[in-house]
Structures are given as structure tokens and as C-alpha cells.
Motif scaffolding. Structure first.
Motif, short mmCIF file in Angstrom:
data_model
loop_
_atom_site.label_atom_id
_atom_site.label_comp_id
_atom_site.label_asym_id
_atom_site.label_seq_id
_atom_site.Cartn_x
_atom_site.Cartn_y
_atom_site.Cartn_z
N THR A 262 7.99 -21.76 -0.77
CA THR A 262 8.77 -21.21 -1.89
C THR A 262 8.66 -19.70 -1.95
O THR A 262 9.65 -19.00 -2.15
CB THR A 262 8.31 -21.84 -3.22
OG1 THR A 262 8.52 -23.25 -3.16
CG2 THR A 262 9.06 -21.26 -4.41
N ARG A 263 7.45 -19.19 -1.74
CA ARG A 263 7.26 -17.72 -1.74
C ARG A 263 8.12 -17.07 -0.64
O ARG A 263 8.78 -16.06 -0.87
CB ARG A 263 5.80 -17.37 -1.56
CG ARG A 263 4.98 -17.59 -2.82
CD ARG A 263 3.57 -17.01 -2.70
NE ARG A 263 2.70 -17.83 -1.88
CZ ARG A 263 2.02 -18.89 -2.32
NH1 ARG A 263 2.11 -19.26 -3.58
NH2 ARG A 263 1.24 -19.56 -1.51
N GLY B 242 4.47 -26.47 0.30
CA GLY B 242 5.66 -26.15 -0.47
C GLY B 242 5.56 -24.85 -1.27
O GLY B 242 6.55 -24.16 -1.44
N LEU B 243 4.36 -24.54 -1.75
CA LEU B 243 4.20 -23.30 -2.52
C LEU B 243 4.36 -22.07 -1.62
O LEU B 243 5.05 -21.11 -1.99
CB LEU B 243 2.84 -23.28 -3.22
CG LEU B 243 2.64 -24.36 -4.27
CD1 LEU B 243 1.21 -24.32 -4.82
CD2 LEU B 243 3.65 -24.22 -5.39
N LEU C 242 10.83 -18.33 0.84
CA LEU C 242 12.25 -18.49 0.51
C LEU C 242 12.68 -17.48 -0.54
O LEU C 242 13.79 -16.94 -0.47
CB LEU C 242 12.53 -19.92 0.03
CG LEU C 242 12.53 -20.98 1.13
CD1 LEU C 242 12.40 -22.37 0.54
CD2 LEU C 242 13.79 -20.86 1.98
N ARG C 243 11.81 -17.21 -1.51
CA ARG C 243 12.12 -16.20 -2.54
C ARG C 243 12.31 -14.83 -1.90
O ARG C 243 13.20 -14.07 -2.27
CB ARG C 243 11.04 -16.14 -3.61
CG ARG C 243 11.05 -17.34 -4.54
CD ARG C 243 9.91 -17.28 -5.54
NE ARG C 243 9.97 -16.10 -6.37
CZ ARG C 243 10.69 -15.99 -7.49
NH1 ARG C 243 11.40 -17.01 -7.91
NH2 ARG C 243 10.68 -14.88 -8.18
N ILE D 157 14.55 -17.73 -6.33
CA ILE D 157 14.62 -19.18 -6.28
C ILE D 157 13.38 -19.69 -6.98
O ILE D 157 12.28 -19.26 -6.69
CB ILE D 157 14.60 -19.73 -4.83
CG1 ILE D 157 15.63 -19.07 -3.96
CG2 ILE D 157 14.79 -21.24 -4.84
CD1 ILE D 157 15.53 -19.46 -2.50
N GLY D 158 13.53 -20.61 -7.89
CA GLY D 158 12.38 -21.23 -8.53
C GLY D 158 11.71 -20.34 -9.55
O GLY D 158 12.12 -19.23 -9.82
N ARG E 107 13.40 -24.18 6.00
CA ARG E 107 13.75 -22.75 5.98
C ARG E 107 14.82 -22.44 7.01
O ARG E 107 15.74 -21.67 6.73
CB ARG E 107 12.51 -21.89 6.23
CG ARG E 107 11.56 -21.88 5.03
CD ARG E 107 10.31 -21.06 5.27
NE ARG E 107 10.67 -19.68 5.59
CZ ARG E 107 10.06 -18.97 6.53
NH1 ARG E 107 9.09 -19.47 7.26
NH2 ARG E 107 10.42 -17.72 6.75
N MET F 43 11.63 -29.70 -3.10
CA MET F 43 10.61 -29.61 -2.06
C MET F 43 9.28 -30.18 -2.54
O MET F 43 8.84 -29.91 -3.65
CB MET F 43 10.42 -28.15 -1.65
CG MET F 43 9.43 -27.95 -0.55
SD MET F 43 9.45 -26.31 0.25
CE MET F 43 10.04 -25.21 -1.00
#
Length: 81
Positions: free
Chosen positions: A68-69, A64-65, A71-72, A78-79, A42, A55
Motif C-alpha cells: 500500500t505504501r 499488504g501494508l 502504491l501510494r 490510495i487508502g 503492482r 488487498m
């Protein structure tokens, strides 16, 4: 690598897997950045936003989950949902 190359951020805690992915992507003429955990990934994405992130789901600390949240929220869509 020069301008016009796509940057891929690899977030993977297993060093040999991370290096293998980086080598393969570099051979495919992608520029890669590497991080061993989600927090470092990040930080790297904030400094130089990548075009794509690969990732692992199971990472030390933040998985990773969850990453991802976050990063979104930080970067937008993203994703997958």
C-alpha cells in the motif's frame, strides 16, 4: 464488461478467497483483476490502474501494508494514512 464499469484489483494469495471475491464483485457488475501476491498486483496496477484495490494484509513476499505504501507513492492518495 463494457465501458463505465468500475475495475477492482483483488490482491489475495488464497485462491478460493480471491475467486469468491471476484465472483461476488462480478455479480455486482464490477470488472475485476486478480493477483496472488503484491508484486504481481503492482505490475497489474501499473498496466491498467484500477478504481479500487482490495488487498490482503498477509501476503507472500511483500505484505499488504508495504505494498500500500508503494502504491501510494506510485499512484498518489490510495487508502488511509
Amino acid at each position: 464488461m463494457g465501458m463505465g464499469f468500475r475495475t477492482i484489483l483483488i490482491i489475495e494469495d488464497d485462491l478460493s478467497t480471491r475467486k469468491l471475491l471476484a465472483t461476488l464483485l462480478d455479480m455486482g457488475r464490477f470488472q475485476t483483476m486478480e493477483a496472488g501476491d503484491a508484486e504481481r498486483g503492482r505490475e497489474m496496477a501499473r498496466r491498467q490502474p484500477p478504481h479500487c484495490i482490495l488487498m490482503d494484509i498477509r501476503l507472500p513476499g511483500m505484505d499488504g501494508l508495504a505494498a500500500t505504501r508503494l502504491l501510494r507513492l506510485e499512484f498518489g492518495a490510495i487508502g488511509a494514512q
